[in-house]
Scaffold this motif. Structure first.
Motif, PDB file in Angstrom:
ATOM      1  N   TYR A  91     -46.204 123.906 108.818  1.00 51.55           N
ATOM      2  CA  TYR A  91     -47.386 123.551 108.021  1.00 51.55           C
ATOM      3  C   TYR A  91     -48.656 123.619 108.865  1.00 51.55           C
ATOM      4  O   TYR A  91     -49.715 124.041 108.380  1.00 51.55           O
ATOM      5  N   ASN A  92     -48.546 123.240 110.132  1.00 52.66           N
ATOM      6  CA  ASN A  92     -49.698 123.279 111.040  1.00 52.66           C
ATOM      7  C   ASN A  92     -49.803 124.599 111.796  1.00 52.66           C
ATOM      8  O   ASN A  92     -50.420 124.672 112.853  1.00 52.66           O
TER       9      ASN A  92
ATOM     10  N   ARG B  23     -43.645 120.063 109.894  1.00 53.50           N
ATOM     11  CA  ARG B  23     -44.991 119.851 110.432  1.00 53.50           C
ATOM     12  C   ARG B  23     -45.452 121.036 111.260  1.00 53.50           C
ATOM     13  O   ARG B  23     -46.612 121.451 111.186  1.00 53.50           O
TER      14      ARG B  23
ATOM     15  N   THR C 143     -37.803 118.614 103.830  1.00 46.90           N
ATOM     16  CA  THR C 143     -38.872 118.173 104.727  1.00 46.90           C
ATOM     17  C   THR C 143     -38.566 116.803 105.328  1.00 46.90           C
ATOM     18  O   THR C 143     -38.966 116.505 106.451  1.00 46.90           O
TER      19      THR C 143
END
Length: 667
Positions: free
Chosen positions: A587-588, A584, A576
């Motif tokens: 994850y989003n 990101r 990461t």
């Protein structure tokens, strides 16, 4: 013979009425929960009896319409409250009522002490009633009543904790997005009814009559329009691209609700509807390709998101979206039996997984409450090492995880491998087959990875819960554990009724029982495939090779998860750090919600504000208020003519007399 099938949906409806109307007065949780569970269990018993009666009939006679009464009549058109009992509806009855019963039993323990306990069980019973109406209705109109019913119940149950804004927003999101799909369902129904009536004088929406007249529909053309409309409805209910974003947010509801939505009711409705109308879908190559591509892309896309989520229920939610993609992939390649097979096995292991996650959350909440911690009880980063505190939950959860990963001997292997094989070998899509198989295989790899990532982060390693809270971790009571044990057993043995011929031949020619059982339902579609496609021959060696590849894929996914989260847990942090933008984005959720907000939600809000403040307030209210002001001004002038004072009236009369006399004198 089937005169009692009306009892199947009736029992949950009675449970809903009793708990909904009297639950607040009953107050006793055991009584309320027992009423709800027994209502669904009674439906399960009648469903089993109906199933036994059905398989006692010759294969050609396993389709029975049971009319209760005429609902509406218009000319030659009739819509009845009637039930279609055939192998497909019977299978769905057993899944819905069987798993529904286990979820109701589980809920008695899980929801203990919750405010609105009676309301929860009333909604749960109504949910089961609506789904039973959907799968047994013998016509599109009655199916749509159940279709809308499950949509309503999902709104009520997702937003059960309505005092939380996030829960209320999630409920509204599910309701609105499903209305988009429902619009497609209605358009498909209207177009189908109009075309068949206008061109052939057959005004019907009854499934058996539509199936018997399926040959009247031409290939493509209007059938493509009809089926694409219905598929739009299916994408809403079964959370496919682009209408999938409501399902992960549905985790705001209590965990038993998540299990019921994901395993036994709402999200399977779209798959069931396509299976029920397979004789129409197969007549549109364009629609079949669309279904297959959307299903494969959804399976792959949702799996990518599942790899980076930390909320235990959200991982399972994206897993459901991905597994539903497999079911649609099966439908799109004409493997209708394989799609229904995966629907059934997925119901077993996904219900077990969600209820298992609920047991973990239940224990975590209790432990964190004792140390007055506000840590998220659903965040896997706060867990770890729970296997020694919750051995029964861990064991059942592990079985279900192995099943969904596709390890041989477990139910998920048989159904998922059959879908991958059909995606590769089907005669419908030619050169597209390799892409469909590739997307499915990649999704299988990621599924094995993120599911064992979940297991390792939750149950293995060191316990990361708040210091002092671990001593309060404990196994759940038997009312919660018992459904997990039953579902874990089904996650193992459930796949053996659909053994592929290749494996069945190894054990003395064991037949594929599910395929033979569902054969009458899909006979029309299968006959069309046989007549209109060229079947290439694929060797057994190729099939064995692809089956072995599926196993290797699953093992690789599990091994990578073990490496990253057990053997070398520092690697994910390094990854990461090396690829922060990629992490990101995943994850989003690839920012799809934000994209929808930008393209659709915010413009709609802006339009609404303009219509409110610009048109409604300035124009509509301006006209209404302007008329009022004119009337008021006019009234303000003439009110001086009615003062109520006698001397004013006398002066007015005198003035009038003077004016009249003056007029005649000077005329």
């Amino acid at each position: 013979m089937f005169d009692n099938v009306w009892l199947i949906p009736l029992f949950p409806l009675i449970g809903f009425l009793i708990n909904g109307l009297l639950g607040k007065k009953i107050k006793n949780e055991t009584v309320i929960g027992s009423i709800g569970a027994l209502a669904v269990f009674a439906s399960f018993i009648v469903s089993v009896m109906t199933f036994i009666k059905l398989i006692g009939l010759p294969s050609a006679e396993r389709s029975v319409n049971v009319k209760i009464f005429t609902w509406m009549t218009a000319g030659t058109f009739n819509a009845d409250i009637a039930f279609l009992i055939d192998p497909l509806s019977c299978l769905m009855l057993l899944v819905v009522t069987g798993i529904g019963t286990l979820i109701h039993i589980y809920s008695i323990g899980y929801m203990h002490g919750e405010e609105g306990f009676y309301r929860f069980f009333a909604y749960l019973n109504l949910f089961v009633f609506s789904m039973l109406l959907l799968v047994t209705g013998n016509n599109l109109l009655l199916m749509f009543v159940g279709w809308e019913g499950v949509g309503l119940c999902s709104y009520l149950l997702i937003g059960y904790y309505f005092h939380k804004k996030s829960a209320g927003d999630a409920g509204k999101k599910a309701f609105v997005m499903n209305r988009v799909g429902d619009f497609g369902f209605l358009l498909g129904t209207f177009t189908l009814f109009w075309w068949l009536g206008q061109n052939h004088g057959i005004w019907t929406i009854q499934f058996t009559e539509l199936a018997s007249n399926a040959n009247l529909f031409p290939t493509g053309g209007v059938v493509t329009i009809i089926t694409l409309c219905f598929f739009l409805g299916a994408t809403g209910k079964s959370a496919q691209i682009p209408l999938y974003t409501w399902l992960p947010d549905a985790m705001e509801g209590p965990t038993p609700v998540s299990a019921l939505i994901h395993a036994a009711t709402m999200v399977t409705a779209g798959v069931y509807m396509i299976a029920r109308m397979s004789y129409l879908f197969i007549r549109s190559p364009e629609t079949m390709m669309t279904v297959a591509v959307i299903g494969a892309c959804t399976a792959f896309f949702a799996a990518t998101i599942g790899t980076a989520q930390n909320d235990i229920k959200r991982v399972l939610a994206y897993s459901t979206v991905s597994q539903l993609g497999y079911m649609f992939l099966a439908m799109g390649v004409g493997a209708f039996t394989a799609g229904v097979f995966h629907l059934m096995t997925h119901a077993f292991f996904k219900a077990c997984l969600f209820l298992g996650s609920g047991a973990v959350i239940h224990s975590m909440h209790g432990a964190l409450h004792h140390v007055h911690s506000h840590d998220d009880a659903q965040d896997m980063r706060n867990m770890g090492g729970l296997a020694k505190y919750m051995p029964m939950t861990y064991g059942t959860f592990l079985v279900a995880t192995i099943a969904i990963a596709g390890i041989p001997g477990f139910s998920g292997f048989f159904s998922k491998d059959e879908i991958l094989w059909q995606a590769f070998a089907n005669p419908l899509h030619g050169g597209l087959n390799m892409l469909l198989w590739g997307l499915g295989a990649c999704a299988a790899l990621m599924t094995a990875f993120y599911m064992f990532r979940l297991v390792f982060m939750t149950f293995h390693g060191s316990c990361r819960i708040k210091p002092g809270a671990e001593k309060h971790l404990h196994e759940s009571p038997m009312v919660i554990v018992f459904p997990l044990i039953v579902l874990a057993i089904l996650s193992i043995v459930g796949g053996y009724i659909g053994l592929p011929k290749l494996i069945g031949d190894l054990f003395g020619g064991i037949p594929n029982y599910l395929e033979h059982y569902l054969e009458p339902v899909f006979a029309n579609a299968n006959a069309y495939i046989q007549a209109h496609t060229h079947h290439g021959h694929h060797s057994h060696a190729l099939e064995w090779g692809l089956m072995g590849t599926s196993v290797v894929i699953a093992v690789v996914g599990i091994s990578v998860a073990y490496l990253l989260y057990i053997a070398s847990p520092e690697i994910p942090k390094k990854f990461t750090s090396a690829f922060p933008a990629l992490h990101r984005a995943v994850y989003n959720k690839w920012y799809i919600d934000e994209l929808y907000d930008f393209l659709i939600v915010n413009p709609c809000k802006a339009l609404g504000r303009f219509l409110w403040k610009g048109f409604d307030v300035l124009v509509v209210d301006g006209i209404v208020n302007g008329v009022a002001h004119v009337v008021m001004a006019f009234g303000g002038v003439i009110r001086y003519m009615q003062t109520g004072q006698i001397y004013n009236y006398a002066w007015s009369m005198a003035f009038g007399v003077v004016v009249i006399i003056g007029y005649y004198l000077f005329k």
